[in-house]
Scaffold this motif. Structure first.
Motif, mmCIF file in Angstrom:
data_model
loop_
_atom_site.group_PDB
_atom_site.id
_atom_site.type_symbol
_atom_site.label_atom_id
_atom_site.label_comp_id
_atom_site.label_asym_id
_atom_site.label_seq_id
_atom_site.Cartn_x
_atom_site.Cartn_y
_atom_site.Cartn_z
ATOM 1 N N THR B 254 25.520 27.469 23.217
ATOM 2 C CA THR B 254 26.427 28.487 23.737
ATOM 3 C C THR B 254 25.894 29.101 25.026
ATOM 4 O O THR B 254 26.415 30.089 25.518
ATOM 5 C CB THR B 254 26.633 29.618 22.706
ATOM 6 O OG1 THR B 254 25.338 30.107 22.304
ATOM 7 C CG2 THR B 254 27.380 29.137 21.476
ATOM 8 N N SER B 255 24.819 28.490 25.568
ATOM 9 C CA SER B 255 24.134 29.135 26.690
ATOM 10 C C SER B 255 24.784 28.844 28.042
ATOM 11 O O SER B 255 24.449 29.462 29.027
ATOM 12 C CB SER B 255 22.666 28.694 26.704
ATOM 13 O OG SER B 255 22.600 27.296 26.911
ATOM 14 N N SER B 256 25.696 27.891 28.117
ATOM 15 C CA SER B 256 26.395 27.638 29.378
ATOM 16 C C SER B 256 27.803 27.157 29.050
ATOM 17 O O SER B 256 28.079 26.756 27.927
ATOM 18 C CB SER B 256 25.653 26.567 30.197
ATOM 19 O OG SER B 256 25.868 25.293 29.613
ATOM 20 N N ILE B 257 28.649 27.149 30.036
ATOM 21 C CA ILE B 257 30.030 26.716 29.814
ATOM 22 C C ILE B 257 30.068 25.225 29.465
ATOM 23 O O ILE B 257 30.807 24.792 28.578
ATOM 24 C CB ILE B 257 30.923 27.058 31.036
ATOM 25 C CG1 ILE B 257 32.369 26.638 30.777
ATOM 26 C CG2 ILE B 257 30.393 26.427 32.307
ATOM 27 C CD1 ILE B 257 33.090 27.532 29.818
ATOM 28 N N PHE B 258 29.188 24.438 30.111
ATOM 29 C CA PHE B 258 29.116 23.008 29.800
ATOM 30 C C PHE B 258 28.678 22.790 28.362
ATOM 31 O O PHE B 258 29.234 21.975 27.629
ATOM 32 C CB PHE B 258 28.132 22.302 30.747
ATOM 33 C CG PHE B 258 28.683 22.128 32.117
ATOM 34 C CD1 PHE B 258 29.682 21.188 32.367
ATOM 35 C CD2 PHE B 258 28.220 22.898 33.172
ATOM 36 C CE1 PHE B 258 30.208 21.031 33.633
ATOM 37 C CE2 PHE B 258 28.739 22.749 34.438
ATOM 38 C CZ PHE B 258 29.726 21.818 34.678
ATOM 39 N N LYS B 260 28.985 24.824 25.943
ATOM 40 C CA LYS B 260 30.030 25.268 25.016
ATOM 41 C C LYS B 260 31.088 24.195 24.817
ATOM 42 O O LYS B 260 31.497 23.899 23.688
ATOM 43 C CB LYS B 260 30.689 26.559 25.533
ATOM 44 C CG LYS B 260 29.931 27.806 25.119
ATOM 45 C CD LYS B 260 30.678 29.048 25.597
ATOM 46 C CE LYS B 260 29.761 30.248 25.528
ATOM 47 N NZ LYS B 260 30.260 31.386 26.276
ATOM 48 N N VAL B 261 31.538 23.617 25.928
ATOM 49 C CA VAL B 261 32.535 22.548 25.826
ATOM 50 C C VAL B 261 31.942 21.357 25.075
ATOM 51 O O VAL B 261 32.560 20.795 24.163
ATOM 52 C CB VAL B 261 33.011 22.113 27.238
ATOM 53 C CG1 VAL B 261 33.951 20.915 27.131
ATOM 54 C CG2 VAL B 261 33.701 23.277 27.939
ATOM 55 N N SER B 263 29.514 21.359 22.902
ATOM 56 C CA SER B 263 29.294 21.626 21.479
ATOM 57 C C SER B 263 30.604 21.585 20.706
ATOM 58 O O SER B 263 30.630 21.209 19.540
ATOM 59 C CB SER B 263 28.602 22.968 21.287
ATOM 60 O OG SER B 263 29.472 24.028 21.578
#
Lengths: 339, 339
Positions: B254-258, B260-261, B263
């Motif tokens: 969850t540490s970056s937008i990339f 998050k996508v 995961s």
């Protein structure tokens, strides 16, 4: 600062040792090394690192202690081994500390006999850092003393605190005793008695009481004190579980095409996490309680891990860890009431 | 098959207990329950589950043992508690087994006095399953006996094997003794002696020798035998590390937008992994060595976890675990040479 290295100890010796020394030197340009081992193997490796070669001296020997040697055999037959000669440089105060990736039992046996325990310390303990949620913590004993008295545990706490001050950068690290519950009556006699001694000592330490197994990873305290049987098993249990979790994640992230694409996107983030729990970053266990600084590197470490063990030795020597232990134990024997 | 449930034991009792019973009944339609506790709280919950209500009988009492009660206090003042009355149904052979999510120390104290140890068994041990790389393994003792003799450890091995046969679906589960090295001379006296007894016993068991902490997660053996101090700390250490690993992964994903996508794409795969190490799927510890089957559910479990503890009780009762222990220990005392 002069560090003696057992150049022949460890699965990837002497290469990982020489490369590790070079890596440590790049971070600490004032270092000097005594490289103990077979010159015909060490010299060609050293030629590749000009600056390291300038700052190193080779103590040549062809004898080595193997991982299969029993400590008693190593003691008798290893008088000229790279391990023994490296320890001797600390005894003779030619080196400030010694690092070896060799046979743990042999290293402990040789170090005990060559260096003897510090005044007021009955038995040396193996002590190391490991990662926690809050950063790093110190745990001892990790296997030198399967059975311990309350006095042993008390001394481990004082020694572990000195180790923590040197390596965690905290002036007053917190200390906990590993037990199977936090209530006063829990556990075994030696642990309960050690807790009383730590509560009543006049030494200015921050003893917080009993902690449980789950507190190890949480980082509830900075210094975890336990006997060598429990400490060894707890540490290896933690290593096993961490490894299994890593494998599960890898399995999960490669089990479908979506997962694979997803994991590629998450890779940089995951890398930064794995870096935190990289065992190389926590490598270097001290044999605490001896008249000299002996640091054990994991046998399977590469040059990055070995360089970290050298860093541990440097920190401990700079902090003058043994003088701190002598002072505190001396203070205790003068001021603490007998229990 | 009739199971007695301490309906008031656990953080989410009686709701999690009743819902757990209903969940277990859906998987085992022949079950009957004795629900021990406050009828005014149990009855309204039971009304929601028609079939469960038909197959349940309430044993009413308003007394409860709390988590704060010391075992000695619970013993004296808890004669009419839901915990004690549930245990009594096993003593009186009205129920085949009892499950409680209440105070572990009180449950053990009450069960020991009400049921007594099996012939040939000196001390009961706490025994549970946990996940490994290869599936599941059994570990005991998990905290009932901080100090153990070689005889205790030997008996734990026999009892743990019977538990493994009942729950792992293996006819000859492998047994290992937890130690700090695999060589014969390692560790403490009690462990070395127990190893000799296990090597020479005439009972047909598959004893493989010493194992180390990292073997726990690896699943090197099916049954891990150790004292209650080490076992409790090893188990809690493993739980702590697994939890920390889970948090790290979450942080990483969850540490970056990339990340998050990524995961989100990997989510189904990761879910199936987390399911493997879901503590609810391994819930249910038996107090082994007593004349009766008492299963302890973790206090914090929801209905899914509680239902799993009921399943454990069913398996143990169906396998007639205590008769197997009596037979094997009896065989040993007749046939094994004194050590």
């Amino acid at each position: 600062m002069k560090i003696a290295l057992d150049a022949m100890g460890g699965d990837y010796a002497p290469k990982a040792v020489i490369r590790g020394a070079n890596f440590a030197l790049s971070r600490n340009p004032d270092l000097e090394f005594l490289l103990v081992g077979n010159e015909s193997e060490i010299r060609p490796l050293l030629h590749k690192h000009h600056k390291l070669e300038q700052r190193s001296q080779i103590i040549h020997t062809t004898d080595v202690v193997t991982n299969e040697d029993k400590p008693s055999i190593a003691l008798r037959q290893g008088k000229n081994s790279s391990m023994q000669l490296a320890i001797n440089t600390v005894k003779e105060k030619i080196a400030d500390a010694c690092v070896s990736g060799g046979n743990t039992g042999a290293l402990m046996a040789m170090a005990k006999i060559a260096l003897r325990t510090l005044p007021g310390i009955d038995r040396p303990a193996i002590c190391s850092l490991f990662p926690t949620r809050k950063g790093q913590a110190v745990m001892l004993d990790l296997g030198a003393n399967p059975e311990c008295t309350a006095e042993n545990l008390f001394q481990f706490a004082i020694m572990g605190e000195a180790f923590g001050v040197a390596l965690l950068g905290k002036k007053e690290p917190t200390i906990g005793l590993l037990n199977i519950g936090s209530e006063a009556g829990k556990g075994v006699d030696s642990v309960r008695q050690a807790s009383e001694m730590l509560q009543t000592t006049q030494i200015p330490i921050k003893y917080v009481g009993f902690i449980e197994g789950n507190d190890i990873a949480t980082g509830t305290v900075d210094i975890i004190v336990t006997d060598g049987f429990t400490g060894n098993i707890a540490l290896k249990t933690a290593e096993g579980v961490a490894k299994l979790c890593g494998e599960y994640i890898k399995m999960g992230l490669t089990s479908s095409i979506f997962a694979k694409v997803g994991s590629m996107m998450a890779k940089p983030a995951l890398k930064s996490i794995f870096k935190k729990i990289d065992p190389r970053a926590h490598n270097g266990a001290m044999f605490l309680g001896l008249n000299g600084i002996i640091v054990k590197s994991h046998g399977g470490m590469d040059h990055v891990g070995f360089a970290n063990a050298i860093d541990v030795a440097i920190h401990l020597a700079k902090a003058n860890i043994n003088q701190r232990i002598i002072d505190e134990i001396g203070f205790s024997s003068e001021n603490d009431a007998d229990l």
